[in-house]
Design an enzyme around this catalytic site. Structure first.
Site: not given
Length: 176
Positions: A140, A136
């Site tokens: 991002y 993740a």
């Protein structure tokens, strides 16, 4: 609600029909572990839970189903919206293990950011992520988020304390 279309990802309103698709995706222990659920606490998906999920998401004007090739693979949403300060927090969850690591999350995030900054005229989007959720964090960062801080020992996962990273992206960074 606006439908957001990308090359391989479509973001659309969650409907009651999505409950069955969400139920079929079940609970993948490794995926929910990235949300901060201990592996021993991962519970099988229930019909009641998915019906509540679908209803809750359908009632949110800033929640979208992530669809790939006509199939539900996850969700993405804006929450904690502050109109005066033009800021919001973002959350994303992918539930289909076969779609991990293929750019689906990155494309969904980019679609949402474009909508948030150009249509909704937001100035800031923030996100919290467990420091061990490297997949993740890479997504991002690829989308422009910057690590702004660390909140120590915020989650007790699998018998040990884990940190949260706070990440943010400003419209001035996104639009340049």
């Amino acid at each position: 609600m606006t439908v957001l279309e990308g090359a391989k990802v479509r973001l659309r309103r969650v409907s009651s029909e999505d409950a069955e698709a969400r139920f079929a995706l079940g609970t993948d222990a490794e995926i929910v572990n990235m949300f901060g659920v201990s592996l021993s606490d991962a519970k099988p998906m229930t019909r009641d839970a998915v019906e509540q999920w679908a209803e809750g998401q359908a009632n949110s004007p800033y929640a979208w189903a992530i669809e790939v090739e006509g199939c539900l693979v996850g969700e993405i949403k804006l929450h904690s919206i502050n109109v005066h300060d033009r800021r919001a927090s973002m959350a994303i969850g992918k539930y289909d293990r076969t779609r991990l690591g293929k750019g689906v999350g990155t494309e969904a995030i980019r679609l949402l950011l474009r909508h948030a900054f150009t249509e909704l005229k937001l100035h800031r989007i923030g996100i919290r992520v467990l420091a061990y959720n490297e997949r993740a964090i890479r997504a991002y960062t690829k989308c422009g988020f910057i690590i702004e801080g660390r909140e120590r020992e915020t989650a007790f996962v699998d018998g040990s304390w884990q940190d949260d990273l706070m990440m943010g992206l400003l419209s001035t960074e996104y639009l340049t």
